[in-house]
Structure formats: structure tokens, C-alpha cells
Write a protein that holds these residues in place. Sequence first.
Motif, PDB file in Angstrom:
ATOM      1  N   HIS A 296       0.873  -1.166   0.000  1.00  0.00           N
ATOM      2  CA  HIS A 296       0.000   0.000   0.000  1.00  0.00           C
ATOM      3  C   HIS A 296       0.916   1.223   0.000  1.00  0.00           C
ATOM      4  O   HIS A 296       1.701   1.396   0.933  1.00  0.00           O
ATOM      5  N   ILE A 298       1.406   5.358  -0.171  1.00  0.00           N
ATOM      6  CA  ILE A 298       0.776   6.680  -0.056  1.00  0.00           C
ATOM      7  C   ILE A 298       1.795   7.724  -0.512  1.00  0.00           C
ATOM      8  O   ILE A 298       2.938   7.752  -0.045  1.00  0.00           O
ATOM      9  N   THR A 322      -2.349   5.734  -3.219  1.00  0.00           N
ATOM     10  CA  THR A 322      -3.206   6.863  -2.816  1.00  0.00           C
ATOM     11  C   THR A 322      -2.348   8.112  -2.820  1.00  0.00           C
ATOM     12  O   THR A 322      -1.205   8.082  -2.361  1.00  0.00           O
ATOM     13  N   THR A 365      -1.332  14.803   7.050  1.00  0.00           N
ATOM     14  CA  THR A 365      -0.764  13.624   7.718  1.00  0.00           C
ATOM     15  C   THR A 365      -0.370  14.007   9.131  1.00  0.00           C
ATOM     16  O   THR A 365       0.344  14.982   9.342  1.00  0.00           O
ATOM     17  N   LEU A 382      -0.648   5.070   8.377  1.00  0.00           N
ATOM     18  CA  LEU A 382      -0.514   6.535   8.419  1.00  0.00           C
ATOM     19  C   LEU A 382      -1.794   7.101   9.025  1.00  0.00           C
ATOM     20  O   LEU A 382      -2.899   6.660   8.684  1.00  0.00           O
ATOM     21  N   ALA A 406      -0.194   1.777   5.096  1.00  0.00           N
ATOM     22  CA  ALA A 406       0.841   2.444   4.289  1.00  0.00           C
ATOM     23  C   ALA A 406       2.153   1.718   4.513  1.00  0.00           C
ATOM     24  O   ALA A 406       2.708   1.765   5.605  1.00  0.00           O
ATOM     25  N   VAL A 409       5.736   5.189   1.976  1.00  0.00           N
ATOM     26  CA  VAL A 409       5.219   6.568   1.935  1.00  0.00           C
ATOM     27  C   VAL A 409       6.248   7.426   1.213  1.00  0.00           C
ATOM     28  O   VAL A 409       7.434   7.399   1.547  1.00  0.00           O
TER      29      VAL A 409
END
Length: 492
Positions: A296, A298, A322, A365, A382, A406, A409
Motif C-alpha cells: 500500500h 501513499i 493513494t 498527515t 498513516l 501504508a 510513503v
Amino acid sequence: MGNVTGFMEYERVEEGYQPVPQRVKNYHEFVIGLREEEAKVQTARCMDCGTPFCNSGCPVNNIIPDFNDLVYRADWKNAFHVLDSTNNFPEFTGRICPAPCEAACVLNVNDDPVGIKSIEHAIIDRAWAAGWVVPRPPKVSTGKSVAVVGSGPAGLAAAQQLARAGHRVTVFEKNDRIGGLLRYGIPDFKMEKSHIDRRIAQMEAEGVRFRTGVLVASMPDGSRVANWATEQIAADELLAAFDAVVLSGGAEQSRDLPVPGRDLDGVHFAMEFLPQQNKINAGDKVERQLRADGKHVIVIGGGDTGSDCVGTSNRHGAKSVTQFELLPMPPEHEYKPLVWPYWPTKLRTSSSHEEGCEREFAIATKEFIGGEGDQKGQVKALKSVRVEWQGGKMVEVAGSEQILPAELVLLAMGFVSPVGSILDAFGVAKDARGNAQASTEAVGGYRTNVDKVFVAGDMRRGQSLVVWAIREGRQAARAIDEYLMGETILPV
Ligand SMILES: Cc1cc2nc3c(=O)[nH]c(=O)nc-3n(C[C@H](O)[C@H](O)[C@H](O)COP(=O)(O)OP(=O)(O)OC[C@H]3O[C@@H](n4cnc5c(N)ncnc54)[C@H](O)[C@@H]3O)c2cc1C
Ligand code: SF4
């Protein structure tokens, strides 16, 4: 003007893209340029305006109506000469420029603008294929020498112009290949690097000397800015050895996000992630490549760099991608009467977004959360919060916190400034943002407070665009030629 009624007869023609499932399998360019007939239709739409706003909207002031007319008449060679007279590297801008000229096109007032970028792309690709792009070494040498520090588009444009004016030019680059962000930053799928290699060969034949792996001055300890130098040269040495110096080192200092968990493994600057992929595509081995496969991802930052991280993560095979943007979602369409001929704020969906990406707006964030057990020290999630903008101030929306998975990142929130140490080593004054201070006036522009030292590109203007870097490189070269010779043969 090729076709007086063309703008009423024809619709704008877009360049094609390879389908997503095909293009995400590799890092090659996927834009399918215009065919000859399509280019003719596109140029037929140009109205040859008495006041061509496209021309002033273009930072290098490309003479757009003229090359449009020449393409319409199938005189591609002269179209190339017109384009080449204002832009050293149209194959770069024809691929990656956001095309402010099109925003300024008069047709854009109440219709779709002429597809100027696609025409530029068609002209320059044809010119290279036909062998029209050849070295233009100077007929006479001036005996003067210039050092160019940094080999991005600003440094390259300055070097080419100065060499053509007869000066002995040496380009110093701390990294192992020439090109700046064109080489290490911009993904290959947006611009393959063979375009830079061809230009290097042309410039070498024009007399430019390239020295890679040479750091001018120093890098601050612990800097995360790419530096693959194997040699170092002091500012004083350079000043003693050359008649003039151009600093074109870019604005490499990435903006950080100092929230809890920033030090976790898996939280990285975009500019640690993207250059690795450029290197691998060039056939290099990279120790501990940051990979997005099965993760995943981000991406924090809604701009171009973020979008390049999205495209690269999808090519790695990320589980999800994302992208966060702090600002609210802009409108899908601009209100043209208010913004034309300027660059409008509107929702921009890049080809990378089309390849798969969730886009979140008005989100901040709060924290990066690490794993447990053998995942300790590695980012796993996150914590975000929704934000609202009230009177220009960002306010968190109570109760909107959310935890998202996440595993990688990427921080793509822009660049704060150049690396200051090189400016300090030369004693160059900085502006309030930490950029090198120099004006852009036609006479005396691009000069710093230090004798012989000039500056161009992102190092002077802050993070910007390739086309602006080319403009600044050209104009700085003109200023240097004038400084060295008392007059100049280079164009404004
Ligand atoms: C990921 C990414 C994507 C982008 N996409 C686009 C796009 O699609 N379209 C667009 O128009 N713009 C894009 N940009 C912006 C564009 O790349 C820059 O504005 C442009 O490259 C700036 O050119 P420059 O020559 O000023 O500096 P740079 O391209 O940054 O080059 C500076 C060079 O100087 C070298 N250097 C620095 N300090 C020293 C030193 N002390 N000694 C020796 N060498 C040194 C650096 O290693 C670097 O190679 C993008 C930027 C990024 C980061
Ligand atoms: S503004 Fe548009 S229509 Fe007018 S000359 Fe330029 S490209 Fe042609």
C-alpha cells in the motif's frame, strides 16, 4: 496562415496513448505522436493571431504561428529551424512541458486551444529522424572559458549557447550522468533518456566538455540529496580557472514532513525513490531499491513529482496507490474569462493518475505508525486528518482522523530551496527563500553579487519547469557573453 477557416472546421486533435495495461508493464514512453495528416489538421486550426498570445505565454517565446504555418505547408525543415531558433531542446519540452502556450492560445478563450505541444513534438522528432539536428560548432574561438555547475536543462542550455558563441565551456555535474532532473527525477516513461544522450553528443561536437562525478564546493553532512561525486572541486579553484561561472545546480532540497514516525523505514523523499528507477532503467545496480510491489503506497503531495511516484509505483506493481493533497480539490474547469491567458488552477489528471490512483484532497498527515515484532521500525500505517481552509488558514476537522495502511510513503511536497552550501562557498547572496539572488533584466541580469558568478534555472527562481530552466540558461548565456566580450551575438 495555412487555412483561414480551419479553426471553425476542425476539432483539436490529441496525441494518442498506449492502453494502460500495456504501458504499465514497462518504463518506455507511451505517447503516440501525431501522424503527418493529423499535424496538418492541428496546424490548420491556428488563426495566426495579430497578437499571438501563445508566443508570450511560452517562456522561451517559441514563434508558434510561424511553425504552425510551415507545418501546414509541409515545410517541416523550416518549421524545425523556426523552433530551434528559440528552444535548444524541443524534444524535452515537446514531451514534458505542461504547455503554458496552450493556456494562452487565443482559441482557448471560447474553444479548445491549438495543440501546440503536439506540433512541437512532431517537428522535433521528424527533425532528428531526418538528420537536420546537427552540431553547430563556432567558427571562431574567443579564448574565454566558462564553467557551468549543474547539468540540468538550465546548465545545458547555457552551455550550448556559450559554446556556440565561441567560448570554451566545461560542465561540472556531481552525479554520474548528465541531465539533472531530466535524467534523475523525471521517469523514463515520460521522457526516455536517449534524448539527453543525443544532445550530449551534439554538444560535445560543438566543443562542450562534460565532467561527471565532480562536486563543486560541498554537501552538508547528512543531506539526502543525491550526490554520487567521486571528486570535489573548491569554489576558489573554479573561479581561478575560468573567466566566468554559471551556477545552475537546481533547487534540490526537498520539503520534509517532520511528524511522529518520520524516521521509520519506508518513509522516503520522492527524490530518493524516483532516481533509483532511472538508474535501474539505465542498467545500473541499485543496492536496496525502494520497491512498491505488493505494498500500500501513499504519496504525499499532489503535484507532478507526486504523479511521477504514482506512475512508478504502479509499474512496480503496488497493491494500492493513494495520493494526498493538502489543498481542496480544484474545479474541473477554469472560468476562462477570468483566467485567460494565464495558467489556470483546475483539476489536472495526469496519465499516471489514469493508470490507477485514489486521490484525496484536503487531507493532512498527523503521524506515521510503525509495525510490531519483526516489522518494528518499518512503516505500516498513516494517521490522517481532514482539513478545511478558513481565511487562508488550515484548520483540522474534529473527529476526522483516519488510519490508512501504508507500507511505502513517498514525500513529494516540493522543494524548499537549492542546497545552500554551494552558494555559501561562492559567497552568493540569497533571497528570502534561500535561492540565489539575481535579477532577470535584459542588461545585467542573472549576475550574482560575486564578480564572474552568474546563476540560472531553479537555483535562481526556485522549483519550476524545464521550459523556464531553458529560458534562464539561454538568457544567462547571453548575459555572460556580453560580460566577457562587451557585446553579444546571442539572442534575447
Ligand atoms: C520528479 C520531477 C518531475 C518533474 N516533471 C516535470 C515535467 O514534467 N515538466 C517540467 O517542465 N518540469 C518538471 N519538473 C521540474 C524540472 O525538472 C525542473 O524545473 C528543471 O529540471 C530545473 O532545471 P535546472 O537545470 O535548474 O536544475 P536541475 O534539473 O535540478 O539540475 C541541477 C543539476 O545540478 C547538479 N548539481 C547541484 N549542485 C551541484 C554541485 N555543487 N556540483 C555539481 N553539480 C551540482 C545536480 O546534481 C543536478 O544534476 C519535475 C521535477 C521533478 C523533481
Ligand atoms: S494564439 Fe493560438 S491561434 Fe493564435 S497564433 Fe498562437 S497558436 Fe495560433
